[in-house]
Structures are given as structure tokens and as C-alpha cells.
Motif scaffolding. Structure first.
Motif, PDB file in Angstrom:
ATOM      1  N   VAL A 283       8.496   6.801   1.395  1.00 30.71           N
ATOM      2  CA  VAL A 283       8.067   5.726   0.503  1.00 30.71           C
ATOM      3  C   VAL A 283       7.413   4.607   1.308  1.00 30.71           C
ATOM      4  O   VAL A 283       8.006   4.061   2.239  1.00 30.71           O
ATOM      5  CB  VAL A 283       9.252   5.158  -0.297  1.00 30.71           C
ATOM      6  N   THR A 284       6.181   4.276   0.954  1.00 31.78           N
ATOM      7  CA  THR A 284       5.445   3.212   1.646  1.00 31.78           C
ATOM      8  C   THR A 284       5.996   1.853   1.232  1.00 31.78           C
ATOM      9  O   THR A 284       6.099   1.542   0.043  1.00 31.78           O
ATOM     10  CB  THR A 284       3.948   3.289   1.307  1.00 31.78           C
ATOM     11  N   LEU A 285       6.327   1.045   2.229  1.00 30.24           N
ATOM     12  CA  LEU A 285       6.924  -0.264   1.982  1.00 30.24           C
ATOM     13  C   LEU A 285       5.919  -1.397   2.191  1.00 30.24           C
ATOM     14  O   LEU A 285       5.832  -2.319   1.389  1.00 30.24           O
ATOM     15  CB  LEU A 285       8.128  -0.460   2.909  1.00 30.24           C
ATOM     16  N   LEU A 286       5.155  -1.318   3.287  1.00 28.82           N
ATOM     17  CA  LEU A 286       4.207  -2.372   3.642  1.00 28.82           C
ATOM     18  C   LEU A 286       2.879  -1.764   4.052  1.00 28.82           C
ATOM     19  O   LEU A 286       2.821  -0.625   4.536  1.00 28.82           O
ATOM     20  CB  LEU A 286       4.740  -3.224   4.805  1.00 28.82           C
ATOM     21  N   SER A 287       1.819  -2.534   3.896  1.00 28.47           N
ATOM     22  CA  SER A 287       0.502  -2.124   4.364  1.00 28.47           C
ATOM     23  C   SER A 287      -0.094  -3.246   5.201  1.00 28.47           C
ATOM     24  O   SER A 287      -0.248  -4.372   4.733  1.00 28.47           O
ATOM     25  CB  SER A 287      -0.417  -1.813   3.177  1.00 28.47           C
ATOM     26  N   CYS A 288      -0.388  -2.931   6.468  1.00 27.83           N
ATOM     27  CA  CYS A 288      -1.001  -3.907   7.386  1.00 27.83           C
ATOM     28  C   CYS A 288      -2.227  -3.284   8.043  1.00 27.83           C
ATOM     29  O   CYS A 288      -2.458  -3.445   9.244  1.00 27.83           O
ATOM     30  CB  CYS A 288      -0.012  -4.340   8.466  1.00 27.83           C
ATOM     31  N   GLY A 289      -3.001  -2.548   7.263  1.00 23.55           N
ATOM     32  CA  GLY A 289      -4.154  -1.844   7.807  1.00 23.55           C
ATOM     33  C   GLY A 289      -5.414  -2.681   7.816  1.00 23.55           C
ATOM     34  O   GLY A 289      -5.380  -3.910   7.735  1.00 23.55           O
ATOM     35  N   GLY A 294      -4.710 -10.130   7.716  1.00 17.61           N
ATOM     36  CA  GLY A 294      -4.434 -10.567   9.080  1.00 17.61           C
ATOM     37  C   GLY A 294      -5.259  -9.838  10.115  1.00 17.61           C
ATOM     38  O   GLY A 294      -6.106  -8.995   9.810  1.00 17.61           O
ATOM     39  N   LYS A 295      -5.000 -10.130  11.384  1.00 15.55           N
ATOM     40  CA  LYS A 295      -5.721  -9.491  12.477  1.00 15.55           C
ATOM     41  C   LYS A 295      -5.246  -8.063  12.728  1.00 15.55           C
ATOM     42  O   LYS A 295      -5.977  -7.257  13.300  1.00 15.55           O
ATOM     43  CB  LYS A 295      -5.546 -10.314  13.758  1.00 15.55           C
ATOM     44  N   LEU A 389     -10.072   3.501  12.926  1.00 13.93           N
ATOM     45  CA  LEU A 389     -10.104   2.279  13.737  1.00 13.93           C
ATOM     46  C   LEU A 389     -11.003   2.372  14.966  1.00 13.93           C
ATOM     47  O   LEU A 389     -11.165   1.384  15.682  1.00 13.93           O
ATOM     48  CB  LEU A 389      -8.680   1.925  14.204  1.00 13.93           C
ATOM     49  N   MET A 390     -11.587   3.539  15.221  1.00  7.63           N
ATOM     50  CA  MET A 390     -12.399   3.690  16.433  1.00  7.63           C
ATOM     51  C   MET A 390     -13.709   2.913  16.307  1.00  7.63           C
ATOM     52  O   MET A 390     -14.472   3.088  15.364  1.00  7.63           O
ATOM     53  CB  MET A 390     -12.686   5.167  16.698  1.00  7.63           C
ATOM     54  N   VAL A 399      -7.380  -2.003  17.192  1.00  4.31           N
ATOM     55  CA  VAL A 399      -5.977  -2.098  16.795  1.00  4.31           C
ATOM     56  C   VAL A 399      -5.676  -3.450  16.153  1.00  4.31           C
ATOM     57  O   VAL A 399      -5.026  -3.544  15.125  1.00  4.31           O
ATOM     58  CB  VAL A 399      -5.060  -1.862  18.011  1.00  4.31           C
ATOM     59  N   MET A 400      -6.149  -4.497  16.813  1.00  3.85           N
ATOM     60  CA  MET A 400      -6.035  -5.862  16.298  1.00  3.85           C
ATOM     61  C   MET A 400      -7.384  -6.526  16.521  1.00  3.85           C
ATOM     62  O   MET A 400      -8.026  -6.282  17.545  1.00  3.85           O
ATOM     63  CB  MET A 400      -4.931  -6.626  17.023  1.00  3.85           C
ATOM     64  N   THR A 401      -7.799  -7.335  15.583  1.00  2.00           N
ATOM     65  CA  THR A 401      -9.090  -7.996  15.705  1.00  2.00           C
ATOM     66  C   THR A 401      -9.149  -8.773  17.016  1.00  2.00           C
ATOM     67  O   THR A 401      -8.294  -9.619  17.286  1.00  2.00           O
ATOM     68  CB  THR A 401      -9.321  -8.947  14.521  1.00  2.00           C
ATOM     69  N   GLY A 402     -10.154  -8.429  17.822  1.00  2.00           N
ATOM     70  CA  GLY A 402     -10.300  -9.094  19.116  1.00  2.00           C
ATOM     71  C   GLY A 402      -9.486  -8.470  20.223  1.00  2.00           C
ATOM     72  O   GLY A 402      -9.548  -8.928  21.369  1.00  2.00           O
TER      73      GLY A 402
END
Length: 579
Positions: A283-289, A294-295, A389-390, A399-402
Motif C-alpha cells: 500500500v502506497t503511503l507517500l509520494s515524493c517523486g 519539494g526538491k 530520473l536520468m 535524485v534531488m534538484t541540484g
């Protein structure tokens, strides 16, 4: 004896009497050949002794076993609007049942929208409507014309036979289409043809090898990254094949008077149902893609996995409680008032973070607050979706902005996360499939406590050569999806073929409200089912269906509660296996 002989040679008969006599003879012969007289005598005798309250229902039940096997009379396709308000395809099956045409079942499946451009003069294609509309219109053309004609007279309970017709039809259309495209390319003048460009990172590396920019300070020659694999083409209309296949399977289950999951289980095992396993929910709980504010781009999904033997409904209840607790924590930490949370297409909370540790810390704190022990009562998996993300201009993952990471640096990041958060027992798509060396390194680094999973949504008819393809290094499980031309028979075959954990999953957007995927997941004996979060109706439909299936199996005493997860490495205590 003839009618004339019976009356005597001198008797005079009318034409009407003679015709009536001949008609009686034909009727007697008709009933004699069918054995109707003996059947009527038999049922009347039985009914006299049974004395049923509903004598006509008694007669109907008796004679129904002698009726002709139903056959498909036609298939009808129509467009509907899915959960996102987009056009979608629905297939309806009509059968001849006891001399009457009846609508039996309908079905809808998710489709991949990135379809091929079709410049042919196919009447099923309407230019200018966009790929999604083109796909839907082509699918309706396939269903209502060639497929309906080809399936007419087929036994809807012959799933393999129907699916072979569907797959052969699709393969012929696909080869025809690709041949047309190749001829169009051949007809172009050489001046208009250009070789496929190298990814920018490969161009830069190639330039360095030739000595370009050698003298620049800080110039570092990095190993070139493997170029991306060409994406598998999706033929407009292909969703017709998978949709019709599922509709026929639902019809077969209906005619046999059993649930769809039992029908597919029998197709899968070719024997009666004794014990049935309901897949463990991821079960998916959070999405931070990438689509989060955010970054942080890396954690497309933070996923919860229940302990072994956990029943469905109590686990879903705990997830909802955990989700509420996390919202409370974020609101308490906000300096600007309540956090305005949004819901992703995955049905999960979209959160804004800068580093991968932050969402994991949030889950850890919320679990502690409500008395859930991470790594014991509940486990974590992360869908990294690294293939998206490539940055080919840099040859690194965004992976993270910057803060881009090379494939080797990304392996180090995963190792650090798994060591810091031992409740993480699975990573999904942590790298591109082309980074074989890094898959091997990652498995060596974390394979003792965390397994690697890969999404392998396949195009079965033309990718059969992949049956013998080498798996990715270290991968212990695969996510399968029924989309486009994937038939029920092919999904059964693919799930049998792959070693390791089998996970039935949905597409990212999953606008399809048909809950049949839950039955399919149970029927193919999937180890796990990945349906997204608990905040979208089209996903909750499937979760509710799985709860109903589990309760039904428990009542019948054939629910198989497995004591250990397929990819857990340490056996769990016996008491955790209780219902």
C-alpha cells in the motif's frame, strides 16, 4: 404404416388430413430423436415424489442441464469515461443462451497512452484527436468489426482458444503496421535519413576521448553511461485485445456460476480449488517523486507491507490510522497553519521534502506514535522509479534538484538508507535496466536484507523471445500489469514463468474503475498486489474487492494465510501468523 394403408386403399382422404398426418409423423420423429418423451416422463415422475413448491422452476432446472452450450454471438465495444474523465474502452460480450441472445459481462482495463502515431488510412483512426483518443477509436473499430466476427460461435469458457484468436489477430496487425512503417522509411531519400543521435552524455565522453577540452581545469573523464533502451511500441487499438480477453473470462466465470478469481485459479492450476492465497498488499503511503513540490525526486512511492499472516481489513485500517497520524504531525510542525496535502494519481499523499531521510523519519515517528513497530508489525518498500530520473545531458540521476548522482553514487545512497532504516525490505526500480553493473553492486551491498524488484510490463505476443532473456542481476521479484494486448492466458503464463515474487500492479494513473484486477491477482496466485494508495475511488474499489474475496475464502475454510513473506529473510514468530 402409411396413412393410406391405415384407412384402406378405397378410402378417400383430403389433402389437409394427409398433410396433418405427415406433420404428426415428423413431430414424433423429432421428439424421438431428442429423447424428449423419456425426459418428460422422467422429470414428471421425479417431480411427483419431490413435490416442489415451484414446479416450473423445478422443470427449468431439470431441462437446463440438457441445453446447448452457450456461444458468443457478438462483441460490442463502446467508449466510457474513466476515473480521470478521459475516454476509455469497454467491451461487452453477448452470448446465445437457451435460444436467446443475452448480454453477459463487460470489462475495462488500463491502457498505456504513449501509442504509436498511425498515419495509415485505417477507418478506425481519426487524426487530430490525440494519442489517447486515437487509441480508443482504433480499439472500438477492432472490437466492433473484426474481433466480433472472429469470436462469433466461440465457447466463452474456452479461454485459451479465445485468447489465441485475439493474440494471433493482434500479431498480424502489428506485423502489418511495422512493415508499413519500414517501407515508409525505405522510401525516404538518403539525405533525409540520419542516424540515431547519441545521448548527450555519450557525446561529451566521446569528445573527451578524442582529446577535446583536455586542457580545461577540473575536466573529469567519466565512464559513459549505457544508452537507454528503445521503448516498446504500443499499437493504437491494442487495448481492445486485453479488454475483450478479460470480458470473456468474466463471462466464463458467470456461466459456470463461480467467482472470477476461482475461474482464473482453475485456468491457472487446471484442478479444483483447495487452498487460495490472497496476495499481500503493498500500500502506497507517500509520494515524493518528480511531481512532488519539494526538491526530492527519488522516492516516487513509500510503501507499507504488513507482517506475515495479517488479514486485509485490519491492515487497511492501520494504514488509514497511520495516514491520519502523519497528517497531524505535518500540521503540528507547520508554522503557517494546517498543511494543504494533495493526492497523487497513485492515491497517496504528496509531500514536499528536500532529502530522502525526511519522509522516512515521518513514517517512523507516526508508527511510534500509534504503537506500530517498524520492521516487525510493518515493513517498508520504496519505489524509486529511477528510470525516470536520468539526466542524459549530465549522465546522472536527478535524485534531488541540484544534487545529481552517478549510478555508483546512487548505489551508495541506497546502501546508506537501508542501513539507517532496516525496515526497508524492498527497492522497486532502483536503477535503469541498462545499468547492469550497478544492479550487481547494489545486490552485493544490500541483498542480504533488502531485495530488488523490477517492473516488467510486457508486450507478450511479439516479445516471446524474452522468455529466455537473462534477468537483471539480483532481482528477486517482478511487477506485472494487465494492459493493452495482455490477455488473461498470457498473464497466467508470464506469472508462472518468472521465478521469485510475482506482484500484480496497476498503472501509474490507474483510472480504471473495474475491480476485476483483484480477482486476477488472486487467480494467478500472485504473491503480492500493488494497487497504490487509499485515497482514490478506482483504487479503493480493488482493495474492497480483495477484502470481500478474503472474507469469502475464510468462510469457506480455504483461505491460505502464509506464515512468511516470499522475500522476507528471517522467519517471523508463529503468533504473527494468526488471523
Amino acid at each position: 404404416m402409411s396413412y393410406t394403408g391405415f384407412l384402406g386403399s378405397n378410402s378417400r382422404i383430403s389433402k389437409e388430413d394427409q398433410e396433418f398426418y405427415e406433420l404428426k409423423n415428423k413431430a414424433a420423429e423429432f421428439y424421438r430423436e431428442s429423447g424428449m418423451q423419456h425426459k418428460i416422463e422422467d422429470v414428471l415422475n421425479k417431480m411427483f415424489f419431490d413435490q416442489p413448491d415451484d414446479i416450473y422452476g423445478y422443470l427449468a432446472n431439470y431441462f437446463s442441464k440438457w441445453s446447448t452450450t452457450p456461444v458468443i454471438s457478438r462483441v460490442m465495444g463502446k467508449y466510457i469515461f474513466n476515473g480521470k474523465g478521459q475516454l476509455s474502452v469497454q467491451a461487452e460480450i453477448f452470448c446465445m443462451i437457451k435460444n436467446e441472445e443475452k448480454k453477459t459481462c463487460s470489462a475495462e482495463i488500463s491502457s498505456v497512452s504513449e501509442v504509436l502515431e498511425d498515419n495509415s488510412q485505417d477507418p478506425g483512426i481519426v487524426p487530430g484527436n490525440g494519442n489517447k483518443s486515437r487509441d480508443v477509436i482504433a480499439a472500438l473499430h477492432w472490437i466492433n468489426d473484426p474481433l466480433s466476427t472472429m469470436l462469433k460461435g466461440c465457447n466463452p469458457c474456452d479461454q485459451e482458444g479465445v485468447d489465441k484468436i485475439l493474440s494471433d489477430f493482434f500479431m498480424a496487425r502489428y506485423l502489418e503496421y511495422m512493415d508499413l512503417r519500414n517501407r515508409e522509411k525505405t522510401d525516404q531519400s538518403p539525405s533525409k535519413l540520419s542516424p540515431d543521435p547519441l545521448p548527450p552524455a555519450a557525446i561529451a565522453t566521446s569528445k573527451d576521448k578524442k582529446g577535446g577540452d583536455k586542457g580545461k581545469k577540473g575536466n573529469i573523464i567519466e565512464k559513459p553511461i549505457p544508452p537507454p533502451e528503445h521503448s516498446e511500441p504500443v499499437l493504437p487499438g491494442s487495448v481492445a485485445v486485453g479488454t475483450v480477453s478479460l470480458a470473456v473470462a468474466k463471462t466464463g466465470a458467470l456461466l459456470q456460476g463461480i467467482p472470477l478469481y476461482k475461474y482464473i485459479t482453475i485456468l491457472n492450476s487446471q484442478k479444483s480449488v483447495e487452498q487460495v492465497h490472497v496476495p499481500v498488499p503493498l500500500v502506497t503511503l507517500l509520494s515524493c517523486g518528480r511531481n512532488s513540490p519539494g526538491k526530492l525526486n527519488l522516492l516516487e512511492e513509500v510503501i507499507l507491507i504488513p507482517k506475515s499472516g495479517q488479514r486485509f481489513k485490519p491492515f487497511i485500517t492501520k494504514v488509514l490510522e497511520l495516514q491520519k497520524e502523519m497528517t497531524g504531525i505535518m500540521n503540528a510542525a507547520s508554522k503557517t497553519g494546517p498543511v494543504l496535502t494533495s493526492v497523487s494519481d497513485l492515491g497517496a499523499l504528496v509531500v514536499s521534502y528536500e532529502r530522502p531521510e525526511q519522509p522516512l523519519d515521518l513514517v517512523t515517528e507516526a508508527c511510534n506514535n500509534i504503537g506500530l513497530a517498524l520492521g516487525k508489525d510493518i515493513h517498508l518498500a520504496i519505489n524509486c522509479a529511477a528510470q525516470e530520473l536520468m539526466d542524459y545531458a549530465k549522465g546522472k540521476y536527478d535524485v534531488m534538484t541540484g544534487t545529481p548522482k552517478s549510478p555508483d553514487e546512487l548505489v551508495d545512497l541506497y546502501e546508506a538508507l537501508v542501513n539507517k532504516y532496516p525496515a526497508i525490505i524492498a527497492l522497486i526500480n532502483p536503477l535503469r535496466k541498462e545499468d547492469l553493473e550497478q544492479w550487481e553492486k547494489l545486490n552485493t551491498a544490500i541483498g542480504a536484507s533488502c531485495i530488488l524488484l523490477c517492473d516488467i510490463t510486457s508486450r507478450p505476443p511479439r516479445n516471446s523471445v524474452q522468455d529466455d532473456a537473462l534477468p537483471l542481476p539480483g532481482v528477486k521479484g517482478y511487477i506485472l500489469k494487465q494492459t493493452n494486448e495482455m490477455t488473461v492466458s498470457e498473464l497466467i503464463r508470464v506469472s508462472r514463468r518468472h521465478k521469485g515474487a510475482v506482484i500484480i500492479g496497476t498503472t501509474y494513473g490507474e483510472p480504471c474503475s473495474d475491480d476485476s484486477l483483484a480477482d486476477v491477482a488472486v487467480g494467478v496466485s500472485a504473491d503480492y498486489v500493488k494497487l497504490g494508495g487509499l485515497s482514490r475511488g478506482e483504487r479503493l474499489n480493488k482493495y474492497n474487492r480483495l477484502i470481500s474475496i478474503e472474507e469469502e475464502l475464510a468462510q469457506q475454510g480455504i483461505l491460505d494465510l502464509r506464515k512468511q513473506h516470499t522475500f522476507l529473510f528471517v522467519s517471523e514468530p508463529e503468533e504473527q501468523s494468526s488471523a
